[in-house]
Structure formats: C-alpha cells, structure tokens
Design an enzyme around this catalytic site. Structure first.
Site, PDB file in Angstrom:
ATOM      1  N   SER A  57       9.776  -3.363  -3.686  1.00 31.18           N
ATOM      2  CA  SER A  57      10.453  -2.855  -4.875  1.00 31.18           C
ATOM      3  C   SER A  57      11.707  -3.681  -5.170  1.00 31.18           C
ATOM      4  O   SER A  57      11.920  -4.179  -6.284  1.00 31.18           O
ATOM      5  CB  SER A  57      10.820  -1.380  -4.632  1.00 31.18           C
ATOM      6  OG  SER A  57      11.734  -0.921  -5.586  1.00 31.18           O
ATOM      7  N   ASP A 100       7.190  -1.619 -10.900  1.00 34.47           N
ATOM      8  CA  ASP A 100       8.119  -1.016  -9.931  1.00 34.47           C
ATOM      9  C   ASP A 100       8.827   0.180 -10.542  1.00 34.47           C
ATOM     10  O   ASP A 100       9.041   1.195  -9.876  1.00 34.47           O
ATOM     11  CB  ASP A 100       9.154  -2.032  -9.439  1.00 34.47           C
ATOM     12  CG  ASP A 100      10.163  -1.349  -8.532  1.00 34.47           C
ATOM     13  OD1 ASP A 100       9.738  -0.876  -7.465  1.00 34.47           O
ATOM     14  OD2 ASP A 100      11.336  -1.235  -8.899  1.00 34.47           O
ATOM     15  N   HIS A 154      22.207  -8.224  -3.359  1.00 35.28           N
ATOM     16  CA  HIS A 154      21.689  -6.863  -3.515  1.00 35.28           C
ATOM     17  C   HIS A 154      22.114  -6.047  -2.310  1.00 35.28           C
ATOM     18  O   HIS A 154      21.938  -6.468  -1.171  1.00 35.28           O
ATOM     19  CB  HIS A 154      20.153  -6.871  -3.610  1.00 35.28           C
ATOM     20  CG  HIS A 154      19.609  -5.482  -3.737  1.00 35.28           C
ATOM     21  ND1 HIS A 154      19.516  -4.820  -4.941  1.00 35.28           N
ATOM     22  CD2 HIS A 154      19.172  -4.604  -2.801  1.00 35.28           C
ATOM     23  CE1 HIS A 154      19.043  -3.604  -4.744  1.00 35.28           C
ATOM     24  NE2 HIS A 154      18.820  -3.450  -3.453  1.00 35.28           N
ATOM     25  N   ARG A 169       7.559   7.539  -6.431  1.00 36.78           N
ATOM     26  CA  ARG A 169       7.922   7.667  -5.013  1.00 36.78           C
ATOM     27  C   ARG A 169       9.066   8.658  -4.836  1.00 36.78           C
ATOM     28  O   ARG A 169       9.105   9.416  -3.860  1.00 36.78           O
ATOM     29  CB  ARG A 169       8.326   6.297  -4.448  1.00 36.78           C
ATOM     30  CG  ARG A 169       7.134   5.366  -4.266  1.00 36.78           C
ATOM     31  CD  ARG A 169       7.595   3.931  -4.057  1.00 36.78           C
ATOM     32  NE  ARG A 169       8.534   3.805  -2.971  1.00 36.78           N
ATOM     33  CZ  ARG A 169       9.557   2.938  -2.943  1.00 36.78           C
ATOM     34  NH1 ARG A 169       9.753   2.103  -3.954  1.00 36.78           N
ATOM     35  NH2 ARG A 169      10.365   2.898  -1.914  1.00 36.78           N
ATOM     36  N   LYS A 222      12.056  -7.169  -8.180  1.00 35.31           N
ATOM     37  CA  LYS A 222      13.059  -7.252  -9.255  1.00 35.31           C
ATOM     38  C   LYS A 222      13.934  -8.488  -9.083  1.00 35.31           C
ATOM     39  O   LYS A 222      14.259  -9.175 -10.050  1.00 35.31           O
ATOM     40  CB  LYS A 222      13.911  -5.971  -9.263  1.00 35.31           C
ATOM     41  CG  LYS A 222      13.118  -4.779  -9.781  1.00 35.31           C
ATOM     42  CD  LYS A 222      13.871  -3.481  -9.648  1.00 35.31           C
ATOM     43  CE  LYS A 222      13.887  -2.986  -8.241  1.00 35.31           C
ATOM     44  NZ  LYS A 222      14.144  -1.578  -8.008  1.00 35.31           N
TER      45      LYS A 222
HETATM   46  N1  URA Z   1      16.052   0.404  -4.201  1.00 34.62           N
HETATM   47  C1  URA Z   1      15.014  -0.074  -4.907  1.00 34.62           C
HETATM   48  O1  URA Z   1      15.189  -0.797  -5.883  1.00 34.62           O
HETATM   49  N2  URA Z   1      13.789   0.263  -4.516  1.00 34.62           N
HETATM   50  C2  URA Z   1      13.543   1.043  -3.443  1.00 34.62           C
HETATM   51  O2  URA Z   1      12.397   1.294  -3.126  1.00 34.62           O
HETATM   52  C3  URA Z   1      14.633   1.540  -2.720  1.00 34.62           C
HETATM   53  C4  URA Z   1      15.889   1.191  -3.123  1.00 34.62           C
END
Ligand code: URA
Length: 425
Positions: free
Chosen positions: A185, A163, A84, A170, A189
C-alpha cells in the site's frame, strides 16, 4: 486472462502462492468492480493469515501502481527525494524536513494524507495556517518543485486508485495489519509518485502501527526491497515511538513547534530526527557535501519554509489559532519522568478534537496536548506536566481518561535511542 475470484481466494486460504496473472487480474477486477468487496475482504484476510512471498508482494505492488497514473520528475533541474513515516504521535517531522532538504538542493515532492485515529495527518496540521491549501494540480506541483524545491500537498485520486479502494476496505475488515498489504500500500503510492529516492521512517512502539521491533524490521525490509526492485533508492530508519515526538501533539501546536525547529530551536528529539532523515534523503539523492544541521542554523531552511507555505496560499507570518479552553495535568509525585506513553497522548489529542474517527469528520486546528517535560526530566509534585487544549471544556473528561496510566514517575530512568536501526537493501 480471466479468473474466478473464489479460486483466487481458495489458493491463498489453502496457503498457496498466487500467480502473477491471478494478482494482476484480481487487482484490476477489484478496481473496476468485477470483484466484490466481500470477496476482496476475504482475500485480504487470507493474506493477513497466510502471508505472501517477495515475488507476490512485488507483483501486488506493481498491479496497484498500474491501476493509476505515474508521475515523472525526470525533467526537474534537481534530484528528488521523499520521506514516508508509518505514523506516530507528535510526528511533525515532514514540516521542517521538506523545506530543509529543499534548502540543501534536493527537491521534495511530499504527497501526504490526512490523519485517521490517534496519529495526526500532515495536511491537517498545515491547514491550521490561514490560507494554506492542500490541493494542487500536477502542473502546480511541478512548478512549485522547480521554483521552491518543496511541496507538501494532497495525493491526487489518480495515484494507485486500487490502493485507495483496498485501504478503505481493510480499515473496516480488520485487515490493515498484514505486513504484505501495508508494504504494498505504502510503496505503490510512493513508486507511482515518481520520487528518485525514498527514506522510510518506520516507527516502533505503543504509538506506532508496529508495536514490536521484529514486525517493524520485517515491514522495513519488505518496503526497502520493493523500492529497490522498482529502481528507487530506498533506505529505512527504525525509530522509537514509545513516547511522543517533541512537546506537542495537535495541529496548530505542531506547526508552531516545527517553526521553532526551522528557527534553530525546538525540542532536541525533533531536531535529531529531522537532521538524521535529511542526511539520509540527501545521501540517497547523491548529495553528500551539504550539512543539513548548518542549513537549519543559518536560516535557509526557514526561507524555504516561508516560500513553500506562501506558494500554496498560506501566510507564514499569520498568527496560528489558539485554543479557548485549557486544562493542566500536574505531577502526582517527585522523581524522574520515566514514561509518557505515546498511544495515550495520541488518543487524548484525538479525543480533544485534533483527530478524526471517520475520514469525513472535521478536525480542530487548536486541539491537542502540550507536554512540559520529556522522559528523563526531573519533576516535582504539583508541577505542570501537560496542558490539554480544546475548543470546549466538554472534551477534557474523556481525554483525561485516556491519560490515566500514561505518566510514570520513578527513581531512575534508562534512556533509549531515538534511531534504533538503519535498513538498506
Ligand atoms: N499507510 C498506508 O498508506 N497504507 C497502509 O496499509 C498502512 C499505512
């Protein structure tokens, strides 16, 4: 157990610790509509201002995972590893990386997103390949992982739905930047996705979420701890994002550059980061006897790319679309290119049409910025430095505005490392 949302908000507003039960309740109640958006945005702001400790962040992450489904790759015949990136300009690394790691014997379930703002989205880039589709069912995903070893597709709605709702909130309430909320967050995932190993590319610099090293380090350490506590072998690299990665920022432009890397060429920084992340993913998945650089050279990574694209309906031999309009930016003086600002180039690519302002906006496949020099290169007055690509000429003025102070040419340049640090548990 039921709580009052206002009490939960007051606890964090007054710098208190949220209990496990309060966290489980508020995430569940928000997901099901029993806590209102204005209450959750107030809690998110209290978290941004007052933080959360390691226990609270771990519980918050677990509650978000529990809001949806969890995938399980245990039945696959090979180990899994995912990557990621926190997002940057010209960051096309996922495209060569996923097939490269698959070519080394580790399966890559890369559930990706679309771009928002000045950073590009992996799915938007791949959609510039004629026929390629981002949406796969869980069965198709599993089959492709077994057959090809690499999948890059859209994350389904079932993963961490809490999320999805909270991130959208957010985004419009000035609370994206809270490190506990970013870490939970991303990790909710990735843990729900079920990967066995995870390598995080945490970007630092003007083109990144995290502009300074101390914040990036804190985010990386928080995410590594969350992954490790959840049983996922997790490592993070802190990498430079003060200048764009590679020589392109834009959807089809970045696919073309990724294919060059898979063919054994491409810009040195893209190759360096692709190989460094591949080596981390392989090691985290327990594979230590394969050299990813060799797999780029010998064409096996390219073979995996072709199979990966074809399995999702794409034609790896199709011509990529090309912009009808171009505008060249030339060097204003002679010297060393000492700065090419990532944020400015990202905003320019976005204004040219490569990115979106709202998540429902369309993106242009052909728009973007092509760079003809990198920091450290000697340049001469009048030499082309950038080519702007767009669907129509009306895009150029606003893009050029964002580039007004982006380029520095001076007498000297001090190189900085691309990989700044490595964070482990
Ligand atoms: N990427 C995400 O998936 N969540 C965040 O809060 C910021 C970047």
């Amino acid at each position: 157990m039921s709580f009052d949302a206002v009490d939960v908000i007051r606890t964090k507003r007054d710098k208190g610790e949220l209990s496990d039960e309060q966290i489980d309740w508020v995430i569940d109640a928000y997901t099901h509509g029993a806590v209102a958006d204005e209450q959750m945005s107030s809690l998110a702001m209290a978290i941004l201002l007052n933080g959360m400790n390691r226990r609270e962040i771990a519980r918050w992450t677990a509650a978000m995972i529990a809001s949806g489904e969890r995938m399980d790759f245990a039945k696959l015949s090979r180990p899994t590893a995912d990557k990621h990136s926190t997002g940057g300009v010209g960051d096309k690394i996922t495209l060569p990386l996923a097939p490269l790691v698959a070519a080394c014997g580790v399966a890559v379930p890369q559930l990706s997103g679309r771009g928002l703002g000045h950073t590009g989205g992996t799915l938007d880039k791949l959609e510039s390949i004629p026929g390629w589709r981002a949406a796969l069912s869980n069965d198709e995903l599993m089959q492709q992982l077994e057959d090809v070893g690499a999948v890059i597709c859209a994350a389904g709605d079932g993963l961490a739905p809490a999320d999805k709702k909270l991130y959208a909130l957010r985004d419009v309430t000035g609370t994206v930047e809270a490190i506990p909320l970013i870490a939970s967050s991303i990790m909710s995932k990735k843990i729900a996705e079920g990967t066995g190993a995870l390598v995080l590319d945490v970007k630092v610099g003007t083109g990144a979420f995290m502009k300074d090293l101390a914040d990036a380090r804190e985010l990386a350490e928080t995410m590594v701890a969350l992954g490790t506590d959840a049983g996922v072998k997790t490592v993070a690299l802190l990498t430079d994002m003060s200048t764009p990665l590679g020589l392109t920022a834009g959807n089809a432009l970045e696919v073309r550059e990724s294919v060059e890397v898979l063919a054994g060429g491409g810009p040195a920084d893209v190759v360096e980061l692709t190989v460094a992340l591949a080596a981390e993913m392989l090691a985290a998945a327990g594979v230590t006897d394969v050299d990813p650089a060799e797999r780029l050279r010998d064409g096996t990574a390219m073979d995996a790319w072709r199979r990966m694209i074809a399995a999702q309906g794409g034609d790896p031999d199709a011509d990529l679309p090309v912009a009808p309009e171009k505008h060249v930016v030339k060097a204003q003086s002679t010297g060393v290119l000492s700065g090419l600002d990532a944020l400015a180039v990202g905003v320019a690519a976005w204004r040219l049409g490569a990115g979106r302002a709202r998540k429902e906006d369309p993106v242009s496949a052909v728009a973007g910025v092509e760079m003809h020099a990198k920091p450290g290169d000697q340049v001469s007055e009048g030499q082309p430095l950038l080519t702007l690509h767009a669907d129509d000429t009306s895009r150029f003025d606003r893009a050029l505005e964002s580039l007004a102070d982006a380029i520095q040419i001076s007498a000297a340049y001090t190189p900085t490392p691309l990989v700044i640090d490595r964070i482990t548990a």
